[in-house]
Design an enzyme around this catalytic site. Structure first.
Site, mmCIF file in Angstrom:
data_model
loop_
_atom_site.group_PDB
_atom_site.id
_atom_site.type_symbol
_atom_site.label_atom_id
_atom_site.label_comp_id
_atom_site.label_asym_id
_atom_site.label_seq_id
_atom_site.Cartn_x
_atom_site.Cartn_y
_atom_site.Cartn_z
ATOM 1 N N LEU A 33 0.845 -1.377 0.261
ATOM 2 C CA LEU A 33 -0.033 0.073 0.186
ATOM 3 C C LEU A 33 0.908 1.264 0.068
ATOM 4 O O LEU A 33 1.987 1.473 0.685
ATOM 5 C CB LEU A 33 -0.983 -0.208 1.157
ATOM 6 C CG LEU A 33 -1.900 -1.112 1.346
ATOM 7 C CD1 LEU A 33 -2.721 -1.029 2.394
ATOM 8 C CD2 LEU A 33 -2.758 -1.258 0.154
ATOM 9 N N HIS A 37 -3.303 4.105 -2.635
ATOM 10 C CA HIS A 37 -4.342 3.226 -1.703
ATOM 11 C C HIS A 37 -4.969 3.954 -0.719
ATOM 12 O O HIS A 37 -6.243 3.957 -0.540
ATOM 13 C CB HIS A 37 -3.592 2.097 -1.146
ATOM 14 C CG HIS A 37 -2.979 1.110 -2.429
ATOM 15 N ND1 HIS A 37 -1.616 1.020 -2.694
ATOM 16 C CD2 HIS A 37 -3.422 0.287 -3.426
ATOM 17 C CE1 HIS A 37 -1.386 0.284 -3.711
ATOM 18 N NE2 HIS A 37 -2.600 -0.228 -4.179
#
Ligand code: AMP
Length: 282
Positions: A33, A37
């Site tokens: 991530l 994200h």
């Protein structure tokens, strides 16, 4: 924050939240991530009471010679990031939790995957629809957030939601970029120091083309050809760089006022494939 591995567990966790009358926001990811994200998670939080994030490197969307094995997997760090963003539940299944050994049913995409990433990655969008369809059925979110960075994915998933009557609202979040303009991507980790310096060239080329189009170039083929040559001279290998109709995802020769277009590119820098796009409304 709940971390669920099995389908039974995630179903149970979501059921509990729904029993309390909570509206569920969902962000599907393949992990590793980054701020892109996290911006999706924030958008989901604004539109729902509780956010579910899935972290699953989906084998079905990788071709036989693609980077499934080397794709970054950083579950521990990802869970910390989700926790600090206030995510309620993470669904992080293993392959066997999601797929049977043998599958008898597939989803096919027509026309919408003929160009852009669909043109160069056969089976890519079928693999994405397979997993997104499953995830929507398992989690049954009220709202799901996807990134504009993968705009073809967004358009094809939107079409699936329409044609398969999924009861979910889709939101497209803007592209998060590094300070130098490079679109954030889990794959940026593959870039060498030199390649990382070169990489924002794609965004710069898109910006330049957009400026020319907005100031009146309505048949951009020569402009695109020149920008491809410039990118090649900098060390990029071009997969595609073109203007597409936002709805049909077909390449457009002549741009007409009153329509929306996607100016999109996919390039290789060494072994790393980078994509980026700008939405143009004339
Ligand atoms: P991935 O983990 O690459 O499958 O991406 C999961 C979701 O994050 C997708 O909806 C992507 O479009 C989105 N995403 C990836 N990179 C960015 C970015 N730089 N800005 C915004 N959204 C992104």
């Amino acid at each position: 924050m709940d971390v669920c591995k099995s389908i039974d567990d995630i179903r149970g966790a979501v059921k509990q939240l729904k029993a309390q009358g909570k509206r569920i926001g969902f962000v599907p990811t393949m992990g590793a991530l980054h701020k892109g994200h996290l911006s999706l998670i924030r958008q989901a939080k604004e539109r729902a009471d509780e956010v579910v994030v899935s972290i699953f490197v989906n084998p079905e969307q990788f071709g036989p010679n693609e980077d499934f094995d080397s794709y970054p997997r950083e579950l521990e760090e990802d869970l910390k990031k989700c926790e600090s963003e206030g995510v309620s539940v993470v669904f992080a299944p293993n392959r066997d939790d999601v797929y049977d050994k043998k599958k008898y049913i597939r989803i096919e995409v027509d026309e919408l995957n003929r160009h852009m990433c669909g043109g160069s990655r056969p089976g890519f969008f079928e693999g994405i629809l397979l997993v997104v369809n499953k995830l929507f059925n398992i989690i049954d979110p009220d709202v799901a957030v996807f990134g504009q960075k993968d705009i073809q994915q967004f358009q094809i998933v939107s079409r699936m939601v329409h044609e398969f009557n999924h009861d979910v609202e889709l939101i497209m979040a803007p592209i998060e970029r590094a300070n130098d303009g490079l679109a954030l991507s889990s794959r940026n980790k593959y870039l060498s120091v030199e390649e990382r310096e070169t990489a924002p060239g794609l965004f710069r080329a898109l910006n330049y083309i957009e400026k020319q189009i907005v100031s009146g170039v309505d048949t951009p083929s020569l402009l695109l050809k020149h920008q491809k040559s410039e990118l090649e001279a900098k060390g990029f290998k071009i997969d595609y760089l073109d203007v597409f109709d936002k709805k049909t995802l077909q390449p457009i020769e002549t741009l007409i006022k009153g329509k929306e277009f996607i100016l999109a590119g996919a390039v290789w820098l060494g072994n790393t494939r980078l994509i980026d796009n700008l939405l143009i409304e004339l």
